[in-house]
Scaffold this motif. Structure first.
Motif, PDB file in Angstrom:
ATOM      1  N   ASP A   1       0.861  -1.190   0.000  1.00 57.96           N
ATOM      2  CA  ASP A   1       0.000   0.000   0.000  1.00 57.96           C
ATOM      3  C   ASP A   1       0.895   1.239   0.000  1.00 57.96           C
ATOM      4  N   SER A   2       0.621   2.147  -0.907  1.00 52.77           N
ATOM      5  CA  SER A   2       1.459   3.349  -1.042  1.00 52.77           C
ATOM      6  C   SER A   2       1.383   4.246   0.197  1.00 52.77           C
ATOM      7  N   LYS A   3       0.354   4.041   1.031  1.00 50.36           N
ATOM      8  CA  LYS A   3       0.202   4.852   2.241  1.00 50.36           C
ATOM      9  C   LYS A   3       1.092   4.355   3.381  1.00 50.36           C
ATOM     10  N   ILE A   4       1.726   3.192   3.176  1.00 45.03           N
ATOM     11  CA  ILE A   4       2.597   2.638   4.212  1.00 45.03           C
ATOM     12  C   ILE A   4       4.047   2.912   3.835  1.00 45.03           C
ATOM     13  N   ASP A   5       4.785   3.504   4.753  1.00 42.62           N
ATOM     14  CA  ASP A   5       6.198   3.779   4.528  1.00 42.62           C
ATOM     15  C   ASP A   5       6.938   2.473   4.235  1.00 42.62           C
ATOM     16  N   LEU A   6       7.801   2.479   3.213  1.00 42.92           N
ATOM     17  CA  LEU A   6       8.479   1.252   2.789  1.00 42.92           C
ATOM     18  C   LEU A   6       9.309   0.639   3.923  1.00 42.92           C
ATOM     19  N   LEU A   7      10.060   1.464   4.628  1.00 42.79           N
ATOM     20  CA  LEU A   7      10.906   0.935   5.699  1.00 42.79           C
ATOM     21  C   LEU A   7      10.056   0.336   6.811  1.00 42.79           C
ATOM     22  N   LYS A   8       8.911   0.954   7.113  1.00 48.80           N
ATOM     23  CA  LYS A   8       8.024   0.402   8.134  1.00 48.80           C
ATOM     24  C   LYS A   8       7.429  -0.926   7.675  1.00 48.80           C
ATOM     25  N   ALA A   9       7.118  -1.024   6.380  1.00 45.93           N
ATOM     26  CA  ALA A   9       6.599  -2.281   5.843  1.00 45.93           C
ATOM     27  C   ALA A   9       7.647  -3.386   5.973  1.00 45.93           C
ATOM     28  N   ILE A  10       8.896  -3.059   5.638  1.00 47.06           N
ATOM     29  CA  ILE A  10       9.982  -4.040   5.764  1.00 47.06           C
ATOM     30  C   ILE A  10      10.175  -4.419   7.227  1.00 47.06           C
ATOM     31  N   GLU A  11      10.082  -3.429   8.111  1.00 50.82           N
ATOM     32  CA  GLU A  11      10.213  -3.714   9.546  1.00 50.82           C
ATOM     33  C   GLU A  11       9.120  -4.665  10.024  1.00 50.82           C
ATOM     34  N   SER A  12       7.916  -4.500   9.504  1.00 54.19           N
ATOM     35  CA  SER A  12       6.818  -5.406   9.868  1.00 54.19           C
ATOM     36  C   SER A  12       7.168  -6.839   9.490  1.00 54.19           C
ATOM     37  N   TYR A  13       7.694  -7.020   8.277  1.00 59.34           N
ATOM     38  CA  TYR A  13       8.132  -8.345   7.855  1.00 59.34           C
ATOM     39  C   TYR A  13       9.246  -8.861   8.764  1.00 59.34           C
ATOM     40  N   ALA A  14      10.181  -7.978   9.120  1.00 57.91           N
ATOM     41  CA  ALA A  14      11.305  -8.389   9.975  1.00 57.91           C
ATOM     42  C   ALA A  14      10.806  -8.910  11.313  1.00 57.91           C
ATOM     43  N   ILE A  15       9.869  -8.188  11.932  1.00 55.40           N
ATOM     44  CA  ILE A  15       9.337  -8.593  13.236  1.00 55.40           C
ATOM     45  C   ILE A  15       8.605  -9.922  13.134  1.00 55.40           C
ATOM     46  N   ILE A  16       7.754 -10.041  12.122  1.00 58.94           N
ATOM     47  CA  ILE A  16       6.959 -11.271  11.967  1.00 58.94           C
ATOM     48  C   ILE A  16       7.860 -12.456  11.641  1.00 58.94           C
ATOM     49  N   LEU A  17       8.822 -12.270  10.745  1.00 62.41           N
ATOM     50  CA  LEU A  17       9.730 -13.366  10.389  1.00 62.41           C
ATOM     51  C   LEU A  17      10.570 -13.803  11.584  1.00 62.41           C
ATOM     52  N   ALA A  18      11.012 -12.836  12.391  1.00 61.04           N
ATOM     53  CA  ALA A  18      11.796 -13.168  13.584  1.00 61.04           C
ATOM     54  C   ALA A  18      10.954 -13.983  14.570  1.00 61.04           C
ATOM     55  N   LYS A  19       9.716 -13.550  14.783  1.00 61.07           N
ATOM     56  CA  LYS A  19       8.831 -14.285  15.698  1.00 61.07           C
ATOM     57  C   LYS A  19       8.530 -15.680  15.153  1.00 61.07           C
ATOM     58  N   SER A  20       8.316 -15.759  13.839  1.00 57.79           N
ATOM     59  CA  SER A  20       8.038 -17.048  13.212  1.00 57.79           C
ATOM     60  C   SER A  20       9.213 -18.007  13.378  1.00 57.79           C
ATOM     61  N   THR A  21      10.423 -17.477  13.181  1.00 56.05           N
ATOM     62  CA  THR A  21      11.626 -18.298  13.316  1.00 56.05           C
ATOM     63  C   THR A  21      11.804 -18.780  14.746  1.00 56.05           C
ATOM     64  N   GLU A  22      11.590 -17.876  15.700  1.00 53.31           N
ATOM     65  CA  GLU A  22      11.741 -18.259  17.114  1.00 53.31           C
ATOM     66  C   GLU A  22      10.670 -19.265  17.523  1.00 53.31           C
ATOM     67  N   LEU A  23       9.465 -19.117  16.989  1.00 52.78           N
ATOM     68  CA  LEU A  23       8.407 -20.094  17.265  1.00 52.78           C
ATOM     69  C   LEU A  23       8.804 -21.477  16.770  1.00 52.78           C
ATOM     70  N   LYS A  24       9.409 -21.508  15.587  1.00 53.34           N
ATOM     71  CA  LYS A  24       9.854 -22.780  15.021  1.00 53.34           C
ATOM     72  C   LYS A  24      10.881 -23.444  15.950  1.00 53.34           C
ATOM     73  N   SER A  25      11.817 -22.645  16.450  1.00 54.63           N
ATOM     74  CA  SER A  25      12.843 -23.162  17.357  1.00 54.63           C
ATOM     75  C   SER A  25      12.230 -23.628  18.678  1.00 54.63           C
ATOM     76  N   LEU A  26      11.319 -22.811  19.217  1.00 53.18           N
ATOM     77  CA  LEU A  26      10.685 -23.171  20.491  1.00 53.18           C
ATOM     78  C   LEU A  26       9.841 -24.432  20.371  1.00 53.18           C
ATOM     79  N   GLU A  27       9.100 -24.550  19.282  1.00 53.39           N
ATOM     80  CA  GLU A  27       8.259 -25.737  19.117  1.00 53.39           C
ATOM     81  C   GLU A  27       9.116 -26.992  19.017  1.00 53.39           C
TER      82      GLU A  27
END
Length: 254
Positions: free
Chosen positions: A89-115
């Motif tokens: 979405d053009s209304k979302i700052d690109l760096l903030k969008a990338i940061e959102s992916y970074a946070i979610i991917l990090a949590k997803s990876t840690e969940l995989k390790s914890l499980e």
């Protein structure tokens, strides 16, 4: 890390820090303009626009500056995503969008390790079932203590460190950004994976609780039997003291 790179205006205890191209250039010792790195306090790292050789160099930089990195862990638990800017979405700052992916991917990876860690502990708990089958529960066993501590650690990691169900507070101010983050969290099924891990933790906790309860009951029974035995010895000693002279007199007249 924040102090090393002289990063200002950060929270006192941030959940993560962002290294921009100027900091990445310092780490890689080359000039870069489009590379970013998010470092999370629970141990995950998200790298953006890094080649394989650059990834290795950056990790070696971190290792040389801040402590040993487990490269086997790094290669086993990881997530990748190729971002198509045209879908944003053009209304979302690109760096903030990338940061959102970074946070979610990090949590997803840690969940995989914890499980994986919880599943391994659950498999290990089969020893408790075997002990019960053979009637040998030991409430003070090293394995039981280690498993109990692991359960506590898992809960703390998932709830307080990862904050799986918490959206970063700064994302609440903008509706589009909040919706974007929630969409990613749903896409990577963070809630469902959170519930699955806690179900396994609950199963593990139930096994150890029952084992501990039965073990203590067995221990109490053994102590009770020992107490009855010792109490029985007291009247027997009195009886023996009373009969001994009679027995000696009888033997004397034989």
């Amino acid at each position: 890390m924040a102090a090393f790179f002289n990063l200002q205006n950060r929270k006192e205890k941030p959940d993560y820090i962002l290294l921009r191209p100027e900091q990445i250039s310092t780490a890689l010792k080359i000039s870069v303009t489009d590379k970013y790195a998010w470092l999370f306090k629970f141990g995950c790292i998200c790298l953006v626009n890094f080649e394989a050789a650059e990834t290795y160099s950056f990790l070696k930089f971190l290792e040389g500056s801040y402590g040993k990195i487990d490269f086997d862990l790094f290669s086993t638990y990881n997530e990748t995503h190729k971002l198509d800017r045209s879908t944003l979405d053009s209304k979302i700052d690109l760096l903030k969008a990338i940061e959102s992916y970074a946070i979610i991917l990090a949590k997803s990876t840690e969940l995989k390790s914890l499980e994986a860690a919880v599943t391994a502990k659950l498999d290990q708990s089969e020893q408790f079932v075997n002990d019960l089958h053979h009637g040998l529960p030991n409430p003070s066993s090293k394995l039981l203590i280690d498993t109990t501590l692991s359960i506590i650690r898992f809960k703390l990691n998932v709830i307080y460190t990862l904050k799986i169900l918490d959206r970063p507070t700064e994302y609440n101010a903008k509706l589009k950004l909040r919706q974007f983050y929630d969409h990613l969290a749903e896409y990577y099924e963070l809630d469902k994976r959170f519930d699955r891990i806690f179900k396994k933790i609950a199963d593990l906790n139930e096994i150890t609780t029952d084992y501990l309860k039965i073990g203590h009951n067995r221990k109490e029974q053994r102590l009770l039997i020992l107490e009855v035995f010792l109490l029985t010895l007291f009247p027997l000693s009195q009886l023996f003291d009373h009969l001994l002279p009679t027995i000696l007199t009888f033997l004397k007249h034989l």
